[in-house]
Design a protein around this motif. Sequence first.
Motif, PDB file in Angstrom:
ATOM      1  N   MET A   1       0.727  -1.107   0.072  1.00 31.13           N
ATOM      2  CA  MET A   1       0.027  -0.101  -0.197  1.00 31.13           C
ATOM      3  C   MET A   1       0.938   0.995   0.090  1.00 31.13           C
ATOM      4  O   MET A   1       1.860   1.405   0.839  1.00 31.13           O
ATOM      5  N   SER A   2       0.677   2.071  -0.678  1.00 37.37           N
ATOM      6  CA  SER A   2       1.299   3.260  -0.852  1.00 37.37           C
ATOM      7  C   SER A   2       0.939   4.436   0.164  1.00 37.37           C
ATOM      8  O   SER A   2       0.148   4.149   0.773  1.00 37.37           O
ATOM      9  N   ASP A   3       1.737   5.279   0.590  1.00 37.53           N
ATOM     10  CA  ASP A   3       1.759   6.180   1.859  1.00 37.53           C
ATOM     11  C   ASP A   3       0.268   6.924   1.354  1.00 37.53           C
ATOM     12  O   ASP A   3      -0.449   7.295   2.129  1.00 37.53           O
ATOM     13  N   LYS A   4       0.010   7.081  -0.014  1.00 34.39           N
ATOM     14  CA  LYS A   4      -1.229   7.959  -0.353  1.00 34.39           C
ATOM     15  C   LYS A   4      -2.289   7.204  -0.062  1.00 34.39           C
ATOM     16  O   LYS A   4      -3.353   7.875   0.416  1.00 34.39           O
ATOM     17  N   GLU A   5      -2.394   5.908  -0.351  1.00 36.20           N
ATOM     18  CA  GLU A   5      -3.506   4.906   0.117  1.00 36.20           C
ATOM     19  C   GLU A   5      -3.665   4.960   1.426  1.00 36.20           C
ATOM     20  O   GLU A   5      -4.880   4.844   1.863  1.00 36.20           O
ATOM     21  N   LEU A   6      -2.497   4.770   2.041  1.00 39.63           N
ATOM     22  CA  LEU A   6      -2.671   4.679   3.585  1.00 39.63           C
ATOM     23  C   LEU A   6      -3.210   5.871   4.335  1.00 39.63           C
ATOM     24  O   LEU A   6      -4.173   5.839   5.062  1.00 39.63           O
ATOM     25  N   ILE A   7      -2.880   7.123   3.768  1.00 36.82           N
ATOM     26  CA  ILE A   7      -3.269   8.507   4.133  1.00 36.82           C
ATOM     27  C   ILE A   7      -4.867   8.440   4.031  1.00 36.82           C
ATOM     28  O   ILE A   7      -5.585   8.750   4.887  1.00 36.82           O
ATOM     29  N   GLU A   8      -4.971   8.376   2.821  1.00 34.75           N
ATOM     30  CA  GLU A   8      -6.612   8.279   2.496  1.00 34.75           C
ATOM     31  C   GLU A   8      -7.514   7.149   3.424  1.00 34.75           C
ATOM     32  O   GLU A   8      -8.611   7.783   3.723  1.00 34.75           O
ATOM     33  N   ASN A   9      -7.137   6.065   3.678  1.00 38.51           N
ATOM     34  CA  ASN A   9      -7.903   5.114   4.386  1.00 38.51           C
ATOM     35  C   ASN A   9      -7.921   5.716   5.761  1.00 38.51           C
ATOM     36  O   ASN A   9      -9.070   5.440   6.402  1.00 38.51           O
ATOM     37  N   VAL A  10      -6.869   6.189   6.244  1.00 45.07           N
ATOM     38  CA  VAL A  10      -6.900   6.682   7.554  1.00 45.07           C
ATOM     39  C   VAL A  10      -7.665   7.814   8.023  1.00 45.07           C
ATOM     40  O   VAL A  10      -8.462   8.022   8.896  1.00 45.07           O
ATOM     41  N   LYS A  11      -7.795   8.792   6.666  1.00 50.94           N
ATOM     42  CA  LYS A  11      -8.588  10.010   6.940  1.00 50.94           C
ATOM     43  C   LYS A  11     -10.073   9.342   6.852  1.00 50.94           C
ATOM     44  O   LYS A  11     -10.986   9.920   7.568  1.00 50.94           O
ATOM     45  N   LEU A  12     -10.568   8.353   6.340  1.00 49.79           N
ATOM     46  CA  LEU A  12     -11.792   7.743   6.118  1.00 49.79           C
ATOM     47  C   LEU A  12     -11.997   6.995   7.769  1.00 49.79           C
ATOM     48  O   LEU A  12     -13.300   7.004   8.100  1.00 49.79           O
ATOM     49  N   ALA A  13     -11.099   6.427   8.319  1.00 47.34           N
ATOM     50  CA  ALA A  13     -11.221   5.844   9.590  1.00 47.34           C
ATOM     51  C   ALA A  13     -11.465   6.817  10.636  1.00 47.34           C
ATOM     52  O   ALA A  13     -12.142   6.228  11.644  1.00 47.34           O
ATOM     53  N   ILE A  14     -10.672   8.007  10.664  1.00 44.99           N
ATOM     54  CA  ILE A  14     -11.073   8.717  11.835  1.00 44.99           C
ATOM     55  C   ILE A  14     -12.280   9.468  11.773  1.00 44.99           C
ATOM     56  O   ILE A  14     -12.687  10.155  10.764  1.00 44.99           O
ATOM     57  N   ASN A  15     -13.001   9.760  12.936  1.00 41.51           N
ATOM     58  CA  ASN A  15     -14.099  10.382  13.186  1.00 41.51           C
ATOM     59  C   ASN A  15     -13.585  11.795  12.973  1.00 41.51           C
ATOM     60  O   ASN A  15     -12.787  12.172  13.176  1.00 41.51           O
ATOM     61  N   PRO A  16     -14.613  12.456  11.711  1.00 41.61           N
ATOM     62  CA  PRO A  16     -14.203  13.827  11.121  1.00 41.61           C
ATOM     63  C   PRO A  16     -14.190  14.893  12.311  1.00 41.61           C
ATOM     64  O   PRO A  16     -13.462  15.924  12.331  1.00 41.61           O
ATOM     65  N   LYS A  17     -14.696  14.869  13.635  1.00 42.37           N
ATOM     66  CA  LYS A  17     -14.434  15.786  14.458  1.00 42.37           C
ATOM     67  C   LYS A  17     -13.136  15.996  15.048  1.00 42.37           C
ATOM     68  O   LYS A  17     -12.653  16.918  15.480  1.00 42.37           O
ATOM     69  N   PHE A  18     -12.382  14.743  14.892  1.00 41.78           N
ATOM     70  CA  PHE A  18     -10.905  14.936  15.346  1.00 41.78           C
ATOM     71  C   PHE A  18      -9.956  15.226  14.021  1.00 41.78           C
ATOM     72  O   PHE A  18      -9.957  14.559  13.135  1.00 41.78           O
ATOM     73  N   GLN A  19      -9.569  16.550  14.110  1.00 45.48           N
ATOM     74  CA  GLN A  19      -8.885  17.340  12.814  1.00 45.48           C
ATOM     75  C   GLN A  19      -7.296  17.197  13.177  1.00 45.48           C
ATOM     76  O   GLN A  19      -6.465  17.758  12.107  1.00 45.48           O
ATOM     77  N   ASP A  20      -7.025  16.960  14.254  1.00 44.95           N
ATOM     78  CA  ASP A  20      -5.410  16.974  14.670  1.00 44.95           C
ATOM     79  C   ASP A  20      -4.866  15.508  14.916  1.00 44.95           C
ATOM     80  O   ASP A  20      -5.143  15.191  15.804  1.00 44.95           O
ATOM     81  N   TRP A  21      -4.011  15.319  13.980  1.00 46.26           N
ATOM     82  CA  TRP A  21      -3.529  13.908  14.115  1.00 46.26           C
ATOM     83  C   TRP A  21      -2.325  13.711  13.143  1.00 46.26           C
ATOM     84  O   TRP A  21      -2.096  14.256  12.435  1.00 46.26           O
ATOM     85  N   VAL A  22      -1.539  12.701  13.741  1.00 49.43           N
ATOM     86  CA  VAL A  22      -0.312  12.350  12.954  1.00 49.43           C
ATOM     87  C   VAL A  22      -0.129  10.937  12.570  1.00 49.43           C
ATOM     88  O   VAL A  22      -0.453  10.202  13.481  1.00 49.43           O
ATOM     89  N   LEU A  23       0.169  10.649  11.597  1.00 51.47           N
ATOM     90  CA  LEU A  23       0.583   9.510  10.823  1.00 51.47           C
ATOM     91  C   LEU A  23       1.850   8.866  10.753  1.00 51.47           C
ATOM     92  O   LEU A  23       2.673   9.742  10.088  1.00 51.47           O
ATOM     93  N   PHE A  24       1.974   7.589  11.108  1.00 50.83           N
ATOM     94  CA  PHE A  24       3.269   7.154  10.889  1.00 50.83           C
ATOM     95  C   PHE A  24       3.545   6.028   9.807  1.00 50.83           C
ATOM     96  O   PHE A  24       2.311   5.463   9.350  1.00 50.83           O
ATOM     97  N   LYS A  25       4.755   5.670   9.389  1.00 51.20           N
ATOM     98  CA  LYS A  25       4.874   4.972   8.145  1.00 51.20           C
ATOM     99  C   LYS A  25       4.008   3.646   8.215  1.00 51.20           C
ATOM    100  O   LYS A  25       3.771   3.245   7.221  1.00 51.20           O
ATOM    101  N   HIS A  26       4.057   2.915   9.349  1.00 49.10           N
ATOM    102  CA  HIS A  26       3.410   1.597   9.308  1.00 49.10           C
ATOM    103  C   HIS A  26       1.997   1.487   9.584  1.00 49.10           C
ATOM    104  O   HIS A  26       1.487   0.480   9.899  1.00 49.10           O
ATOM    105  N   GLY A  27       1.276   2.959   9.502  1.00 51.29           N
ATOM    106  CA  GLY A  27      -0.197   2.924   9.641  1.00 51.29           C
ATOM    107  C   GLY A  27      -0.806   3.195  11.139  1.00 51.29           C
ATOM    108  O   GLY A  27      -1.677   3.207  11.477  1.00 51.29           O
ATOM    109  N   THR A  28       0.326   3.429  11.960  1.00 53.64           N
ATOM    110  CA  THR A  28      -0.147   3.994  13.738  1.00 53.64           C
ATOM    111  C   THR A  28      -0.222   5.459  13.478  1.00 53.64           C
ATOM    112  O   THR A  28       0.645   6.179  12.769  1.00 53.64           O
ATOM    113  N   TYR A  29      -1.431   5.784  13.982  1.00 51.08           N
ATOM    114  CA  TYR A  29      -1.581   7.328  14.019  1.00 51.08           C
ATOM    115  C   TYR A  29      -1.918   7.726  15.447  1.00 51.08           C
ATOM    116  O   TYR A  29      -2.410   6.792  16.388  1.00 51.08           O
TER     117      TYR A  29
END
Length: 127
Positions: A1-29
């Motif tokens: 999975m590319s970084d871009k795909e990972l970022i997009e999936n994590v964006k969809l996984a997080i409740n939109p009310k949470f806007q401040d987050w940091v994502l790491f290389k292996h998928g932990t945020y």
Amino acid sequence: MSDKELIENVKLAINPKFQDWVLFKHGTYIIFDDITKVKNINDEAMVMMKEFGPVFAGGPAGDFNTIHLTKTEGWIVSGHGYGMYTYVSPSEIQNESANDMEIGLLGRSKRDLDGKKPEIIYVNKSK
């Protein structure tokens, strides 16, 4: 999975009310509830990842919960460390009928990788 795909999936996984987050290389945020109390989000995320990311046998980091996602494919694995989650994609699971334990163990191992060699690939900030 590319970084871009990972970022997009994590964006969809997080409740939109949470806007401040940091994502790491292996998928932990890490989600930050109140960014006004954080001087530097990158520095704070690295401190938290180094403290709560690595998994040690018999330690609290071994406990986890598996959450099934509805807005994107995959799962989130939660565990030790407030606001810290790991995204697991179906493409990472070899067993098509994987159970929550198998998914959780994979998520925990990914968090361990992020904890031992933390590398931030994306920062989402509300301001």
